[in-house]
Design a protein around this motif. Structure first.
Motif, PDB file in Angstrom:
ATOM      1  N   ILE A 456       0.838  -1.206   0.000  1.00  0.00           N
ATOM      2  CA  ILE A 456       0.000   0.000   0.000  1.00  0.00           C
ATOM      3  C   ILE A 456       0.870   1.251   0.000  1.00  0.00           C
ATOM      4  O   ILE A 456       0.674   2.174  -0.807  1.00  0.00           O
ATOM      5  CB  ILE A 456      -0.927   0.001   1.228  1.00  0.00           C
ATOM      6  N   VAL A 457       1.859   1.290   0.905  1.00  0.00           N
ATOM      7  CA  VAL A 457       2.686   2.493   1.043  1.00  0.00           C
ATOM      8  C   VAL A 457       3.532   2.720  -0.197  1.00  0.00           C
ATOM      9  O   VAL A 457       3.603   3.841  -0.726  1.00  0.00           O
ATOM     10  CB  VAL A 457       3.582   2.393   2.294  1.00  0.00           C
ATOM     11  N   TRP A 458       4.164   1.662  -0.745  1.00  0.00           N
ATOM     12  CA  TRP A 458       5.039   1.865  -1.898  1.00  0.00           C
ATOM     13  C   TRP A 458       4.246   2.229  -3.150  1.00  0.00           C
ATOM     14  O   TRP A 458       4.727   3.002  -3.981  1.00  0.00           O
ATOM     15  CB  TRP A 458       5.896   0.631  -2.150  1.00  0.00           C
ATOM     16  N   ARG A 459       3.040   1.708  -3.298  1.00  0.00           N
ATOM     17  CA  ARG A 459       2.203   2.115  -4.439  1.00  0.00           C
ATOM     18  C   ARG A 459       1.873   3.589  -4.349  1.00  0.00           C
ATOM     19  O   ARG A 459       1.895   4.321  -5.339  1.00  0.00           O
ATOM     20  CB  ARG A 459       0.910   1.296  -4.463  1.00  0.00           C
ATOM     21  N   TRP A 460       1.556   4.015  -3.136  1.00  0.00           N
ATOM     22  CA  TRP A 460       1.205   5.416  -2.940  1.00  0.00           C
ATOM     23  C   TRP A 460       2.405   6.327  -3.196  1.00  0.00           C
ATOM     24  O   TRP A 460       2.308   7.356  -3.851  1.00  0.00           O
ATOM     25  CB  TRP A 460       0.683   5.601  -1.515  1.00  0.00           C
ATOM     26  N   VAL A 461       3.576   5.912  -2.725  1.00  0.00           N
ATOM     27  CA  VAL A 461       4.777   6.732  -2.873  1.00  0.00           C
ATOM     28  C   VAL A 461       5.193   6.844  -4.333  1.00  0.00           C
ATOM     29  O   VAL A 461       5.624   7.899  -4.800  1.00  0.00           O
ATOM     30  CB  VAL A 461       5.928   6.128  -2.034  1.00  0.00           C
ATOM     31  N   SER A 462       5.055   5.757  -5.083  1.00  0.00           N
ATOM     32  CA  SER A 462       5.558   5.748  -6.458  1.00  0.00           C
ATOM     33  C   SER A 462       4.565   6.289  -7.473  1.00  0.00           C
ATOM     34  O   SER A 462       4.889   6.417  -8.642  1.00  0.00           O
ATOM     35  CB  SER A 462       5.931   4.312  -6.860  1.00  0.00           C
TER      36      SER A 462
END
Length: 504
Positions: A456-462
Protein backbone atom coordinates in the motif's frame (compact mmCIF):
# COMPACT_ATOMS: atom_id res chain seq x y z
CA UNK A 1 6.97 2.36 27.15
CA UNK A 2 4.51 1.28 24.47
CA UNK A 3 4.31 2.63 20.91
CA UNK A 4 0.58 3.15 21.42
CA UNK A 5 0.83 5.08 24.71
CA UNK A 6 0.34 8.81 25.18
CA UNK A 7 3.81 9.12 26.73
CA UNK A 8 5.39 7.73 23.58
CA UNK A 9 3.21 9.43 20.98
CA UNK A 10 3.13 12.94 22.42
CA UNK A 11 6.33 13.20 24.46
CA UNK A 12 9.11 10.67 23.74
CA UNK A 13 8.79 10.49 19.94
CA UNK A 14 8.50 14.23 19.12
CA UNK A 15 11.26 15.16 21.60
CA UNK A 16 13.60 12.47 20.26
CA UNK A 17 12.93 13.39 16.62
CA UNK A 18 13.33 17.10 17.36
CA UNK A 19 16.57 16.67 19.29
CA UNK A 20 18.06 14.26 16.75
CA UNK A 21 17.46 16.52 13.74
CA UNK A 22 18.36 19.71 15.64
CA UNK A 23 21.80 18.29 16.42
CA UNK A 24 22.06 16.91 12.88
CA UNK A 25 21.32 20.35 11.41
CA UNK A 26 24.36 21.68 13.30
CA UNK A 27 26.44 18.85 11.75
CA UNK A 28 26.91 17.35 15.21
CA UNK A 29 26.38 13.86 13.91
CA UNK A 30 28.19 12.15 16.75
CA UNK A 31 26.06 14.01 19.27
CA UNK A 32 22.88 13.13 17.34
CA UNK A 33 23.79 9.43 17.35
CA UNK A 34 24.61 9.64 21.06
CA UNK A 35 21.25 11.30 21.76
CA UNK A 36 19.42 8.57 19.86
CA UNK A 37 21.33 5.92 21.81
CA UNK A 38 20.52 7.60 25.14
CA UNK A 39 16.87 7.96 24.13
CA UNK A 40 16.76 4.25 23.26
CA UNK A 41 18.21 3.35 26.65
CA UNK A 42 15.69 5.63 28.36
CA UNK A 43 12.91 3.97 26.34
CA UNK A 44 14.02 0.58 27.67
CA UNK A 45 14.60 1.76 31.23
CA UNK A 46 11.18 3.42 31.41
CA UNK A 47 9.68 -0.07 31.82
CA UNK A 48 12.00 -1.31 34.57
CA UNK A 49 15.08 0.80 35.37
CA UNK A 50 16.84 -2.06 37.18
CA UNK A 51 17.07 -4.08 33.96
CA UNK A 52 18.77 -1.22 32.15
CA UNK A 53 21.99 -2.31 33.89
CA UNK A 54 21.51 -5.81 32.46
CA UNK A 55 21.16 -4.40 28.95
CA UNK A 56 24.18 -2.09 29.35
CA UNK A 57 26.27 -4.90 30.81
CA UNK A 58 25.31 -7.19 27.93
CA UNK A 59 26.22 -4.52 25.39
CA UNK A 60 29.58 -3.74 27.02
CA UNK A 61 30.68 -7.38 27.42
CA UNK A 62 29.67 -8.40 23.91
CA UNK A 63 31.19 -5.33 22.24
CA UNK A 64 34.55 -5.76 23.97
CA UNK A 65 34.52 -9.52 23.38
CA UNK A 66 33.64 -8.97 19.73
CA UNK A 67 36.65 -6.67 19.30
CA UNK A 68 38.88 -9.26 20.97
CA UNK A 69 37.54 -12.06 18.76
CA UNK A 70 38.12 -9.96 15.63
CA UNK A 71 41.66 -9.09 16.74
CA UNK A 72 42.54 -12.74 17.40
CA UNK A 73 40.96 -13.92 14.14
CA UNK A 74 42.79 -11.31 12.05
CA UNK A 75 46.12 -12.16 13.68
CA UNK A 76 45.69 -15.84 12.79
CA UNK A 77 44.94 -17.00 16.34
CA UNK A 78 41.95 -19.07 15.26
CA UNK A 79 41.84 -21.34 18.32
CA UNK A 80 41.89 -18.40 20.72
CA UNK A 81 39.19 -16.63 18.69
CA UNK A 82 37.05 -19.77 18.80
CA UNK A 83 37.53 -20.11 22.57
CA UNK A 84 36.48 -16.50 23.10
CA UNK A 85 33.45 -17.02 20.88
CA UNK A 86 32.44 -20.16 22.77
CA UNK A 87 32.82 -18.43 26.15
CA UNK A 88 30.86 -15.34 25.04
CA UNK A 89 28.00 -17.31 23.47
CA UNK A 90 27.82 -19.53 26.55
CA UNK A 91 27.63 -16.49 28.82
CA UNK A 92 24.84 -14.97 26.73
CA UNK A 93 22.87 -18.21 26.78
CA UNK A 94 23.37 -18.67 30.54
CA UNK A 95 21.99 -15.20 31.23
CA UNK A 96 19.05 -15.87 28.92
CA UNK A 97 18.49 -19.29 30.50
CA UNK A 98 18.45 -17.86 34.02
CA UNK A 99 15.92 -15.14 33.33
CA UNK A 100 13.73 -16.97 30.86
CA UNK A 101 14.06 -20.70 31.52
CA UNK A 102 15.19 -21.23 35.13
CA UNK A 103 11.70 -21.86 36.49
CA UNK A 104 10.79 -23.95 33.44
CA UNK A 105 13.76 -26.25 34.06
CA UNK A 106 13.03 -26.41 37.81
CA UNK A 107 9.37 -27.16 37.19
CA UNK A 108 10.29 -29.92 34.73
CA UNK A 109 12.76 -31.40 37.23
CA UNK A 110 10.07 -31.37 39.92
CA UNK A 111 7.67 -33.18 37.62
CA UNK A 112 10.20 -35.87 36.65
CA UNK A 113 11.61 -36.52 40.12
CA UNK A 114 10.89 -36.19 43.80
CA UNK A 115 13.13 -33.14 44.07
CA UNK A 116 11.15 -30.38 45.77
CA UNK A 117 13.06 -27.52 44.16
CA UNK A 118 11.88 -24.02 45.16
CA UNK A 119 10.74 -21.75 42.34
CA UNK A 120 12.78 -18.60 41.71
CA UNK A 121 11.38 -15.09 41.92
CA UNK A 122 12.57 -14.03 38.46
CA UNK A 123 10.99 -11.35 36.27
CA UNK A 124 11.61 -11.79 32.53
CA UNK A 125 13.45 -8.70 31.23
CA UNK A 126 11.55 -7.36 28.27
CA UNK A 127 13.23 -7.93 24.91
CA UNK A 128 16.00 -10.15 26.32
CA UNK A 129 15.55 -12.79 23.61
CA UNK A 130 15.92 -10.19 20.87
CA UNK A 131 19.01 -8.38 22.16
CA UNK A 132 20.65 -11.70 23.09
CA UNK A 133 20.18 -13.28 19.66
CA UNK A 134 21.20 -10.05 17.92
CA UNK A 135 24.51 -10.02 19.79
CA UNK A 136 25.20 -13.74 19.38
CA UNK A 137 24.93 -13.24 15.61
CA UNK A 138 27.37 -10.30 15.92
CA UNK A 139 29.90 -12.46 17.82
CA UNK A 140 29.70 -15.28 15.27
CA UNK A 141 30.27 -12.80 12.45
CA UNK A 142 33.27 -11.37 14.32
CA UNK A 143 34.78 -14.86 14.39
CA UNK A 144 34.15 -15.28 10.65
CA UNK A 145 35.68 -11.91 9.81
CA UNK A 146 32.43 -10.37 8.58
CA UNK A 147 32.38 -7.38 10.96
CA UNK A 148 33.85 -4.32 9.25
CA UNK A 149 32.87 -1.62 11.77
CA UNK A 150 33.25 -1.62 15.55
CA UNK A 151 32.27 1.85 16.68
CA UNK A 152 31.05 1.92 20.29
CA UNK A 153 28.16 4.38 19.84
CA UNK A 154 26.95 2.71 16.66
CA UNK A 155 27.08 -0.66 18.41
CA UNK A 156 24.98 0.63 21.30
CA UNK A 157 22.49 1.93 18.74
CA UNK A 158 22.56 -1.35 16.83
CA UNK A 159 21.58 -3.31 19.95
CA UNK A 160 19.33 -0.86 21.81
CA UNK A 161 17.70 1.04 18.90
CA UNK A 162 14.23 1.62 20.31
CA UNK A 163 12.07 0.81 17.23
CA UNK A 164 13.24 -2.82 17.29
CA UNK A 165 14.48 -3.46 20.85
CA UNK A 166 11.35 -4.88 22.46
CA UNK A 167 9.87 -7.18 19.80
CA UNK A 168 12.18 -7.23 16.82
CA UNK A 169 13.07 -7.48 14.06
CA UNK A 170 16.20 -9.48 14.89
CA UNK A 171 18.88 -7.28 13.35
CA UNK A 172 22.11 -8.04 11.55
CA UNK A 173 25.02 -5.67 12.21
CA UNK A 174 25.88 -5.38 8.51
CA UNK A 175 22.49 -3.92 7.65
CA UNK A 176 22.34 -1.46 10.57
CA UNK A 177 25.72 -0.15 11.78
CA UNK A 178 26.71 1.29 8.37
CA UNK A 179 23.45 3.24 8.30
CA UNK A 180 24.33 4.96 11.59
CA UNK A 181 27.66 5.99 10.05
CA UNK A 182 26.17 7.54 6.87
CA UNK A 183 26.03 11.33 6.58
CA UNK A 184 22.69 11.02 4.77
CA UNK A 185 21.09 9.64 7.94
CA UNK A 186 21.65 12.96 9.71
CA UNK A 187 19.43 15.23 7.68
CA UNK A 188 15.69 15.67 7.69
CA UNK A 189 14.14 14.02 4.61
CA UNK A 190 10.44 14.93 4.25
CA UNK A 191 9.74 11.94 2.01
CA UNK A 192 11.16 9.49 4.56
CA UNK A 193 9.23 11.17 7.34
CA UNK A 194 5.94 10.88 5.46
CA UNK A 195 6.63 7.24 4.49
CA UNK A 196 7.46 6.51 8.11
CA UNK A 197 4.30 8.21 9.29
CA UNK A 198 2.28 6.15 6.81
CA UNK A 199 3.70 2.87 8.11
CA UNK A 200 3.27 3.95 11.72
CA UNK A 201 -0.36 5.01 11.37
CA UNK A 202 -1.28 1.83 9.45
CA UNK A 203 0.36 -0.18 12.23
CA UNK A 204 -1.42 1.79 14.94
CA UNK A 205 -4.74 1.16 13.19
CA UNK A 206 -4.03 -2.57 13.04
CA UNK A 207 -3.21 -2.64 16.75
CA UNK A 208 -5.88 -0.35 18.18
CA UNK A 209 -8.81 -1.25 15.92
CA UNK A 210 -8.20 -4.73 14.51
CA UNK A 211 -6.04 -6.71 16.97
CA UNK A 212 -7.55 -5.19 20.11
CA UNK A 213 -11.01 -5.32 18.54
CA UNK A 214 -11.05 -9.12 18.16
CA UNK A 215 -9.13 -9.80 21.38
CA UNK A 216 -12.25 -10.14 23.64
CA UNK A 217 -13.26 -13.33 21.78
CA UNK A 218 -10.00 -15.13 22.62
CA UNK A 219 -9.91 -15.23 26.41
CA UNK A 220 -13.25 -17.00 27.11
CA UNK A 221 -12.12 -20.03 25.06
CA UNK A 222 -8.47 -20.26 26.12
CA UNK A 223 -8.72 -19.01 29.69
CA UNK A 224 -12.18 -20.30 30.62
CA UNK A 225 -10.92 -23.66 31.83
CA UNK A 226 -13.80 -25.63 30.28
CA UNK A 227 -14.21 -27.85 27.25
CA UNK A 228 -15.50 -25.65 24.43
CA UNK A 229 -17.85 -27.13 21.85
CA UNK A 230 -17.00 -27.27 18.15
CA UNK A 231 -18.08 -23.77 17.12
CA UNK A 232 -16.78 -22.07 20.26
CA UNK A 233 -13.38 -23.77 19.90
CA UNK A 234 -13.00 -22.79 16.25
CA UNK A 235 -14.25 -19.28 17.00
CA UNK A 236 -11.63 -18.81 19.72
CA UNK A 237 -8.82 -20.38 17.70
CA UNK A 238 -9.56 -18.24 14.65
CA UNK A 239 -9.93 -15.13 16.81
CA UNK A 240 -6.47 -15.69 18.32
CA UNK A 241 -5.01 -16.53 14.90
CA UNK A 242 -6.18 -13.14 13.65
CA UNK A 243 -5.39 -11.21 16.83
CA UNK A 244 -1.78 -12.44 16.74
CA UNK A 245 -1.51 -11.73 13.00
CA UNK A 246 -2.63 -8.11 13.24
CA UNK A 247 -0.89 -7.47 16.56
CA UNK A 248 2.51 -8.63 15.30
CA UNK A 249 1.94 -7.07 11.89
CA UNK A 250 1.09 -3.81 13.67
CA UNK A 251 4.31 -3.82 15.68
CA UNK A 252 6.36 -4.66 12.57
CA UNK A 253 4.79 -1.78 10.62
CA UNK A 254 5.24 0.67 13.48
CA UNK A 255 8.89 -0.34 13.94
CA UNK A 256 9.62 0.15 10.22
CA UNK A 257 7.77 3.47 10.22
CA UNK A 258 9.48 4.87 13.31
CA UNK A 259 12.89 3.95 11.99
CA UNK A 260 12.14 5.45 8.57
CA UNK A 261 11.44 8.79 10.24
CA UNK A 262 15.09 8.73 11.35
CA UNK A 263 16.24 7.77 7.79
CA UNK A 264 17.14 4.26 8.93
CA UNK A 265 15.75 1.25 7.06
CA UNK A 266 14.79 -1.75 9.18
CA UNK A 267 14.44 -5.12 7.43
CA UNK A 268 10.86 -6.13 6.73
CA UNK A 269 9.65 -8.72 9.21
CA UNK A 270 6.15 -9.55 7.99
CA UNK A 271 4.84 -10.24 4.49
CA UNK A 272 1.24 -11.54 4.39
CA UNK A 273 2.06 -14.99 5.88
CA UNK A 274 -1.54 -16.25 5.73
CA UNK A 275 -1.33 -16.04 1.93
CA UNK A 276 1.38 -18.72 1.98
CA UNK A 277 0.74 -21.86 -0.08
CA UNK A 278 3.01 -24.13 1.95
CA UNK A 279 4.66 -24.07 5.36
CA UNK A 280 8.10 -23.17 3.97
CA UNK A 281 6.53 -20.13 2.31
CA UNK A 282 4.83 -19.29 5.61
CA UNK A 283 8.19 -19.11 7.37
CA UNK A 284 9.58 -16.93 4.60
CA UNK A 285 6.79 -14.48 5.39
CA UNK A 286 6.28 -14.74 9.20
CA UNK A 287 8.88 -13.19 11.54
CA UNK A 288 11.23 -13.12 8.60
CA UNK A 289 14.32 -11.96 10.52
CA UNK A 290 13.95 -14.69 13.16
CA UNK A 291 13.59 -17.25 10.36
CA UNK A 292 16.77 -15.86 8.84
CA UNK A 293 18.61 -16.10 12.17
CA UNK A 294 17.49 -19.69 12.78
CA UNK A 295 18.45 -20.68 9.23
CA UNK A 296 21.89 -18.99 9.17
CA UNK A 297 23.07 -19.45 12.74
CA UNK A 298 21.45 -22.74 13.70
CA UNK A 299 20.17 -24.84 10.78
CA UNK A 300 23.14 -24.19 8.46
CA UNK A 301 25.64 -24.43 11.34
CA UNK A 302 24.28 -27.92 12.13
CA UNK A 303 24.87 -28.98 8.53
CA UNK A 304 21.68 -27.82 6.83
CA UNK A 305 20.90 -30.04 3.87
CA UNK A 306 24.53 -30.92 3.11
CA UNK A 307 24.57 -34.34 4.77
CA UNK A 308 21.64 -36.16 3.18
CA UNK A 309 17.86 -36.11 3.57
CA UNK A 310 17.67 -37.77 7.00
CA UNK A 311 20.14 -35.36 8.59
CA UNK A 312 18.34 -32.48 6.88
CA UNK A 313 15.04 -33.47 8.46
CA UNK A 314 16.66 -33.89 11.88
CA UNK A 315 18.19 -30.42 11.54
CA UNK A 316 14.80 -28.96 10.61
CA UNK A 317 13.14 -30.55 13.64
CA UNK A 318 15.85 -29.44 16.06
CA UNK A 319 15.83 -25.89 14.64
CA UNK A 320 12.07 -25.52 15.02
CA UNK A 321 12.03 -27.11 18.49
CA UNK A 322 14.60 -24.56 19.63
CA UNK A 323 12.70 -21.83 17.79
CA UNK A 324 9.61 -22.80 19.77
CA UNK A 325 11.54 -22.74 23.05
CA UNK A 326 12.93 -19.31 22.09
CA UNK A 327 9.37 -17.98 22.07
CA UNK A 328 8.51 -19.12 25.57
CA UNK A 329 9.55 -21.26 28.52
CA UNK A 330 6.88 -23.94 28.38
CA UNK A 331 6.11 -27.29 26.84
CA UNK A 332 3.30 -25.74 24.81
CA UNK A 333 5.90 -23.66 22.95
CA UNK A 334 8.10 -26.70 22.43
CA UNK A 335 5.12 -28.59 20.97
CA UNK A 336 4.29 -25.60 18.76
CA UNK A 337 7.85 -25.58 17.43
CA UNK A 338 7.80 -29.36 17.02
CA UNK A 339 4.58 -29.19 15.00
CA UNK A 340 6.12 -26.67 12.65
CA UNK A 341 9.21 -28.85 12.40
CA UNK A 342 7.01 -31.80 11.39
CA UNK A 343 5.14 -29.60 8.91
CA UNK A 344 8.46 -28.56 7.33
CA UNK A 345 9.72 -32.13 7.14
CA UNK A 346 6.51 -33.22 5.40
CA UNK A 347 6.71 -30.27 3.02
CA UNK A 348 10.35 -30.89 2.08
CA UNK A 349 9.77 -34.62 1.68
CA UNK A 350 6.73 -33.94 -0.52
CA UNK A 351 8.72 -31.57 -2.73
CA UNK A 352 11.61 -34.07 -2.99
CA UNK A 353 9.25 -36.88 -4.04
CA UNK A 354 7.65 -34.70 -6.69
CA UNK A 355 11.03 -33.59 -8.04
CA UNK A 356 12.07 -37.24 -8.39
CA UNK A 357 8.81 -38.05 -10.17
CA UNK A 358 7.59 -40.43 -7.45
CA UNK A 359 4.48 -38.28 -6.94
CA UNK A 360 2.80 -36.81 -9.99
CA UNK A 361 -0.38 -34.78 -9.93
CA UNK A 362 -2.05 -32.76 -12.67
CA UNK A 363 -1.99 -29.00 -12.28
CA UNK A 364 -5.23 -27.77 -10.70
CA UNK A 365 -4.62 -24.07 -11.30
CA UNK A 366 -6.51 -21.69 -9.06
CA UNK A 367 -8.34 -24.49 -7.22
CA UNK A 368 -5.05 -26.12 -6.28
CA UNK A 369 -3.60 -22.81 -5.08
CA UNK A 370 -6.64 -22.08 -2.92
CA UNK A 371 -6.58 -25.60 -1.47
CA UNK A 372 -2.86 -25.33 -0.68
CA UNK A 373 -3.39 -21.95 1.01
CA UNK A 374 -6.30 -23.29 3.11
CA UNK A 375 -4.38 -26.41 4.15
CA UNK A 376 -1.39 -24.30 5.21
CA UNK A 377 -3.63 -21.88 7.07
CA UNK A 378 -5.52 -24.61 8.97
CA UNK A 379 -2.23 -26.29 9.92
CA UNK A 380 -0.99 -22.98 11.31
CA UNK A 381 -4.26 -22.45 13.24
CA UNK A 382 -3.93 -25.84 14.93
CA UNK A 383 -0.36 -25.03 15.98
CA UNK A 384 -1.37 -21.59 17.30
CA UNK A 385 -3.61 -23.33 19.86
CA UNK A 386 -0.48 -24.56 21.67
CA UNK A 387 1.16 -21.15 21.24
CA UNK A 388 -1.72 -19.40 23.05
CA UNK A 389 -2.82 -21.98 25.61
CA UNK A 390 -1.66 -21.50 29.19
CA UNK A 391 -1.10 -25.24 29.68
CA UNK A 392 -1.00 -28.49 27.76
CA UNK A 393 -4.39 -29.51 29.16
CA UNK A 394 -5.94 -26.21 28.07
CA UNK A 395 -4.57 -26.71 24.55
CA UNK A 396 -5.92 -30.25 24.37
CA UNK A 397 -9.34 -29.06 25.55
CA UNK A 398 -9.53 -26.51 22.74
CA UNK A 399 -8.28 -29.01 20.15
CA UNK A 400 -10.83 -31.58 21.37
CA UNK A 401 -13.54 -29.06 20.65
CA UNK A 402 -12.11 -28.20 17.25
CA UNK A 403 -12.09 -31.86 16.23
CA UNK A 404 -15.65 -32.44 17.44
CA UNK A 405 -14.84 -34.46 20.54
CA UNK A 406 -16.77 -32.11 22.86
CA UNK A 407 -20.06 -32.38 20.91
CA UNK A 408 -21.04 -30.67 17.69
CA UNK A 409 -24.16 -28.72 18.53
CA UNK A 410 -25.82 -26.42 16.02
CA UNK A 411 -27.66 -23.28 17.07
CA UNK A 412 -31.27 -22.94 16.04
CA UNK A 413 -31.43 -20.59 13.06
CA UNK A 414 -34.98 -19.54 12.09
CA UNK A 415 -35.76 -20.68 8.56
CA UNK A 416 -32.42 -22.43 8.14
CA UNK A 417 -32.26 -25.85 9.79
CA UNK A 418 -28.72 -26.86 8.79
CA UNK A 419 -28.43 -29.51 11.49
CA UNK A 420 -31.61 -31.25 10.34
CA UNK A 421 -30.22 -31.60 6.83
CA UNK A 422 -27.11 -33.44 8.02
CA UNK A 423 -28.69 -35.29 10.95
CA UNK A 424 -27.02 -33.50 13.89
CA UNK A 425 -28.46 -32.18 17.13
CA UNK A 426 -29.80 -28.65 17.51
CA UNK A 427 -29.29 -26.66 20.73
CA UNK A 428 -32.16 -24.22 20.96
CA UNK A 429 -30.47 -22.29 23.79
CA UNK A 430 -27.27 -21.75 21.83
CA UNK A 431 -26.96 -18.24 20.43
CA UNK A 432 -24.88 -17.12 17.50
CA UNK A 433 -22.50 -14.23 18.18
CA UNK A 434 -22.82 -12.44 14.87
CA UNK A 435 -20.32 -9.79 15.94
CA UNK A 436 -17.63 -12.42 16.42
CA UNK A 437 -18.43 -13.95 13.03
CA UNK A 438 -18.28 -10.47 11.52
CA UNK A 439 -14.87 -9.81 13.05
CA UNK A 440 -13.47 -13.14 11.85
CA UNK A 441 -14.81 -12.80 8.31
CA UNK A 442 -13.64 -9.19 8.03
CA UNK A 443 -10.13 -9.81 9.31
CA UNK A 444 -9.72 -12.98 7.23
CA UNK A 445 -10.74 -10.93 4.19
CA UNK A 446 -8.14 -8.30 5.07
CA UNK A 447 -5.41 -10.93 5.53
CA UNK A 448 -6.21 -12.89 2.35
CA UNK A 449 -7.44 -10.37 -0.20
CA UNK A 450 -6.02 -6.93 0.57
CA UNK A 451 -2.48 -5.75 -0.21
CA UNK A 452 -0.20 -5.58 2.82
CA UNK A 453 1.25 -2.44 4.37
CA UNK A 454 4.40 -2.21 2.30
CA UNK A 455 2.47 -2.75 -0.93
CA UNK A 456 0.00 0.00 0.00
CA UNK A 457 2.69 2.49 1.04
CA UNK A 458 5.04 1.87 -1.90
CA UNK A 459 2.20 2.12 -4.44
CA UNK A 460 1.21 5.42 -2.94
CA UNK A 461 4.78 6.73 -2.87
CA UNK A 462 5.56 5.75 -6.46
CA UNK A 463 2.34 7.05 -8.03
CA UNK A 464 1.90 10.35 -9.92
CA UNK A 465 4.25 13.14 -10.98
CA UNK A 466 6.52 15.04 -8.61
CA UNK A 467 4.10 17.91 -7.94
CA UNK A 468 1.17 15.55 -7.52
CA UNK A 469 3.19 13.29 -5.23
CA UNK A 470 4.21 16.21 -3.03
CA UNK A 471 0.63 17.44 -2.78
CA UNK A 472 -0.67 13.97 -1.92
CA UNK A 473 2.07 13.44 0.66
CA UNK A 474 1.36 16.63 2.54
CA UNK A 475 -2.36 15.94 2.46
CA UNK A 476 -1.61 12.48 3.77
CA UNK A 477 0.60 13.92 6.52
CA UNK A 478 -2.24 16.09 7.80
CA UNK A 479 -4.71 13.20 7.58
CA UNK A 480 -2.22 10.88 9.31
CA UNK A 481 -1.70 13.26 12.21
CA UNK A 482 -5.46 13.58 12.65
CA UNK A 483 -5.92 9.82 12.50
CA UNK A 484 -3.03 9.34 14.89
CA UNK A 485 -4.76 11.55 17.45
CA UNK A 486 -8.08 9.73 16.97
CA UNK A 487 -6.51 6.30 17.33
CA UNK A 488 -4.61 7.43 20.42
CA UNK A 489 -7.88 8.58 22.02
CA UNK A 490 -9.60 5.27 21.15
CA UNK A 491 -6.63 3.32 22.48
CA UNK A 492 -6.51 5.26 25.74
CA UNK A 493 -10.25 4.87 26.29
CA UNK A 494 -9.88 1.07 26.14
CA UNK A 495 -6.73 0.94 28.20
CA UNK A 496 -3.32 0.75 26.53
CA UNK A 497 -2.57 -2.89 25.71
CA UNK A 498 0.82 -4.53 25.26
CA UNK A 499 1.90 -6.18 22.05
CA UNK A 500 1.80 -9.97 22.24
CA UNK A 501 5.46 -10.37 21.26
CA UNK A 502 6.54 -8.30 24.27
CA UNK A 503 6.31 -11.57 26.20
CA UNK A 504 9.04 -13.23 24.12
Amino acid sequence: MLFNSYEFLFAFLPLTLGGFFALSALSWHRAAASLLALASLFFYGYWAPQYLLLLLGSIAVNFLTGKAITREALSGQDKQASRLLFAAVTLNLLVLAYYKYANFFLDTARALSSWNAPMLDVVLPIGISFFTFTQIAFLVDCREGKVKEQDAINYVLFVSYFPHLIAGPVLHHAEMMPQFARRETYRFVPENFVIGMAFFVVGLFKKVVLADGIQPYVGPVFDGGGSPHFFAAWGGALAYTLQLYFDFSAYSDMAVGLSKMFNVDLPLNFNSPYKARNISDFWRRWHMTLSRFLREYLYIQMGGNRQGPFRRYVNLLVTMLLGGLWHGAGWTFVIWGGLHGIYLVINHAWVALRERGVLQFPSMGMIGSVAACLLTFLSVVVAWVFFRATSLNAALNVLSGMFGMNDILFPAIPGLDIAHWIGLQVNANMEIDWRQIGWIVTLLSFAWFLPNSQQIVWRWVSGGGIANKLRIRWIFTGASLSLLLLLAVINDSRGVSEFIYFNF
